[in-house]
Scaffold this active site. Structure first.
Site, PDB file in Angstrom:
ATOM      1  N   ILE A   1       0.836  -1.213   0.000  1.00  0.00           N
ATOM      2  CA  ILE A   1       0.000   0.000   0.000  1.00  0.00           C
ATOM      3  C   ILE A   1       0.870   1.261   0.000  1.00  0.00           C
ATOM      4  CG2 ILE A   1      -2.046  -1.051   0.993  1.00  0.00           C
ATOM      5  CD1 ILE A   1       0.177   0.924   3.247  1.00  0.00           C
ATOM      6  N   ALA A   2       2.174   1.114   0.231  1.00  0.00           N
ATOM      7  CA  ALA A   2       3.114   2.235   0.156  1.00  0.00           C
ATOM      8  C   ALA A   2       4.512   1.675  -0.061  1.00  0.00           C
ATOM      9  CB  ALA A   2       3.073   3.069   1.429  1.00  0.00           C
ATOM     10  N   ALA A   3       5.310   2.426  -0.807  1.00  0.00           N
ATOM     11  CA  ALA A   3       6.702   2.033  -1.035  1.00  0.00           C
ATOM     12  C   ALA A   3       7.584   3.250  -0.822  1.00  0.00           C
ATOM     13  CB  ALA A   3       6.879   1.482  -2.448  1.00  0.00           C
TER      14      ALA A   3
ATOM     15  N   ASP B   1      14.038  12.586  10.616  1.00  0.00           N
ATOM     16  CA  ASP B   1      13.437  12.472   9.283  1.00  0.00           C
ATOM     17  C   ASP B   1      11.923  12.722   9.359  1.00  0.00           C
ATOM     18  OD1 ASP B   1      13.386  12.031   6.550  1.00  0.00           O
ATOM     19  OD2 ASP B   1      13.223   9.860   6.725  1.00  0.00           O
TER      20      ASP B   1
END
Length: 664
Positions: free
Chosen positions: A174-176, A331
């Site tokens: 669902i995310a990379a 971050d």
């Protein structure tokens, strides 16, 4: 040992009541079932060691040169086309295409360059909207790697096929992101989870890039040592060390639990739970968090959530990270900060964390105080304590340069201050004077600028320092550390007089900060005032009391004299105005305003002042202060009487007297 039997991290309480996280060593687990699969292998990430990396690539000139060209050629091509657009007046027309090209170039170059793109995606002061929009896709929309590889990693890391570990797992990520991709899943016990799986060959890619960039930094520093005084290799080593830790998902889990232990008490902060039974070096299983990126205020508002409030929550949390405990998220891009449906701010991805020591934290606090109050001579010495200047450097010529930068950046008030403008100005000063940038500074700058960039996407007029000063004021009033007590003394006293406006400003700012305990501040103020370190302030306070009580006494006598003569019908001479009762001393008005501020402070309890006053009265130092004030008043009165009786009266137009003639 099965997954369920693997020991979890222990939270150990140390002597300072701060929770730190330690993970018990464990051996790789055996498979959950009898299903055959590849045996678990040792995937421990080696700590960052520049010497080991140098030896690893020494002599591999073909591999290194090939990577150099892979980096240099696309960058050269991109720069050329941007230059050509400007020459042909097509900069605006080609902006979207160039933004896409930049995103694709950074993606193709790999994780280290994707990190650069993520940092740029939060800088509306550097890049235009098209570039910001495209680079923001680097936060979680990087092309994924093959599912089969991810499933193999899960099996290798957890000792069983993913179907035996999870009840459900999304068919595609669902995310990379730069270092891995995330699947949505569900445990056999029913909890919704996010499963992060690391990219293949990640360590090799990052190690080679760090080797190349570090070599370039070392060459530049040696070749241009007269112009580059910063420790470029040291700065890169600091970043690389954090990046190597980010490749170890066990370390990330430890960071997450340490973060919640330190900052979980803050209202509206949330950190997802780590499921240690299903976590290893390249696979991390944590609680699923539904939310909206913090830089999407319209979507957040549509959920009935105040995005500006969450920005303030994030800033306050960042301040405590940098200035209170020193363990900070290095971050904080929008993909790692989510607005939850319940109105909380969720922090994700604790791979890249960093720390600053106690001396550096107090140095930063003092620097903020001196910037806000435009005390640039003190600010120059802050840079010495922070390691930017060596103790033997003469700061005299540096003070005017700092004054110009910060006065330009501050404008008319602290509310005008922009962090990026400060860093830009400091870059010029650091180039001109013998500054050297410490390695820890780069990650702090990155964290602050990223947070300000996110905040500006919600409110273009947002200023970090304006939001930070209330917290700094609270620390000055409540922290008993000698470093801050010295700053408070310097802030409140100047040229033998007490600066009431500064105290009023501190109290006004601090009262709006969460967890500000006014009674604690008053008790600590009393303890400090009557301690050995408070001798200097007691002497100054005694002088202020003598001056104000003497002025009050004179005003009272003049007022009574004026009223008496009015009743007797005596006429005032034309030159009498100088003997009229003087207006009350302005310090009395300030004290009244400060008292009103205290009363308006949340949590104020007048009855709580009784034990404070009782504590003051019984102290020998307080009694000595009373004697000192009484002696000062007697000396002032005696000196004034001697002047009036012994010095000859001069007949001058300015002489003040009453004409003893009745009113007509």
């Amino acid at each position: 040992m099965t997954l369920a039997e693997r020991p979890k991290p222990l939270l150990l309480e140390d002597e300072s009541d701060l929770l730190t996280v330690e993970v018990v060593d464990w051996v790789p687990p055996v498979p959950l079932s009898s299903a055959q699969g590849p045996p678990p292998r040792d995937t421990t990430v080696q700590p960052y060691d520049p010497e080991r990396i140098r030896q690893q690539y020494q002599g591999k000139w073909f591999q290194v040169t090939q990577r150099w060209l892979a980096i240099l050629l696309p960058f050269t091509r991109f720069v050329f086309f941007r230059w050509w657009d400007s020459k042909t007046d097509k900069t605006r027309k080609k902006e979207r295409a160039r933004a896409i090209a930049l995103r694709e170039m950074l993606t193709n170059l790999g994780p280290a360059f994707i990190k650069i793109g993520q940092a740029l995606s939060t800088r509306p002061d550097i890049l235009s909207g098209a570039f910001l929009e495209e680079l923001s896709k680097l936060q979680d929309q990087i092309p994924p790697f093959d599912n089969a590889v991810a499933y193999r990693f899960i099996e290798e890391e957890l000792g069983a096929p993913y179907t035996d570990v999870y009840d459900e797992l999304s068919p595609d990520p669902i995310a990379a992101a730069s270092l891995g991709q995330v699947y949505k899943g569900r445990l056999k016990t029913g909890e919704a989870v996010a499963v992060k799986v690391q990219r293949p060959d990640l360590a090799d890619q990052i190690t080679l890039d760090i080797y190349i960039i570090r070599g370039l930094a070392s060459w530049a520093q040696k070749t241009f040592k007269k112009n580059i005084r910063s420790d470029l290799a040291g700065i890169l080593d600091e970043f690389a060390g954090r990046l190597f830790e980010e490749m170890d998902y066990i370390q990330e889990g430890k960071n997450s639990e340490r973060f919640i232990a330190l900052y979980g008490y803050l209202p509206d902060i949330y950190v997802p739970k780590i499921y240690w039974e299903y976590t290893n070096t390249r696979v991390l299983t944590m609680e699923w968090i539904a939310g909206i990126k913090l830089n999407q205020p319209e979507k957040i508002l549509a959920q009935g959530i105040d995005a500006s409030h969450l920005i303030d929550v994030g800033i306050q949390c960042s301040l405590r990270q940098l200035l209170e405990h020193g363990f900070f998220h290095a971050d904080p891009h929008p993909g790692n900060l989510l607005a939850m449906p319940n109105g909380k701010l969720a922090y994700l991805d604790f791979g890249m964390m960093s720390e600053i020591n106690v001396e550096q934290r107090y140095g930063l606090l003092n620097a903020i105080v001196h910037i806000v109050n435009r005390e640039f001579d003190s600010l120059a010495y802050d840079y010495v304590r922070l390691g930017f200047l060596t103790p033997d450097v003469d700061v005299t010529p540096i003070v005017p340069a700092l004054s110009k930068i910060f006065n330009d950046a501050l404008g008319s008030s602290v509310a005008d201050l922009n962090i990026n403008r400060i860093f830009d100005g400091l870059s010029d000063v650091m180039y001109e004077f013998p500054f050297q940038v410490p390695a820890y500074y780069a990650l702090i700058v990155r964290s602050l600028i990223t947070m300000e960039g996110i905040a500006m996407s919600v409110d273009p007029n947002f200023k970090v320092l304006s939001a930070a000063y209330p917290y700094v004021a609270k620390r000055l009033l409540t922290d008993t550390a000698p470093e801050l007590r010295a700053s408070l003394k310097d802030l409140l006293f100047k040229d033998e007089s007490f600066r009431w406006n500064r105290l009023e400003n501190l109290l006004n700012n601090a009262r709006n900060v969460e967890n500000y305990d006014l009674n604690q501040a008053l008790n600590q103020a009393v303890e400090f005032l009557f301690s050995e370190r408070g001798d200097f302030i007691r002497d100054r306070l005694a002088d202020e009391l003598v001056k104000n009580l003497d002025q009050f006494g004179q005003n009272t006598l003049q007022s009574l004299s004026h009223q008496l003569q009015e009743r007797l019908g005596w006429k005032k001479n034309a030159n009498q105005s100088a003997l009229d009762p003087q207006p009350p001393h302005t310090d009395a008005d300030r004290i009244q305003r400060i008292w009103r501020l205290l009363q308006e402070t949340p949590g104020f309890d007048a009855s709580a002042l009784i034990p404070v006053l009782a504590n003051v009265v019984t102290r020998a130092e307080a009694q000595a202060l009373g004697v000192q004030v009484a002696t000062g008043l007697v000396q002032r009165t005696a000196a004034r009487l001697l002047r009036e009786w012994l010095l000859p009266k001069t007949a001058s137009p300015e002489a003040n007297h009453y004409a003893l003639s009745p009113k007509r």
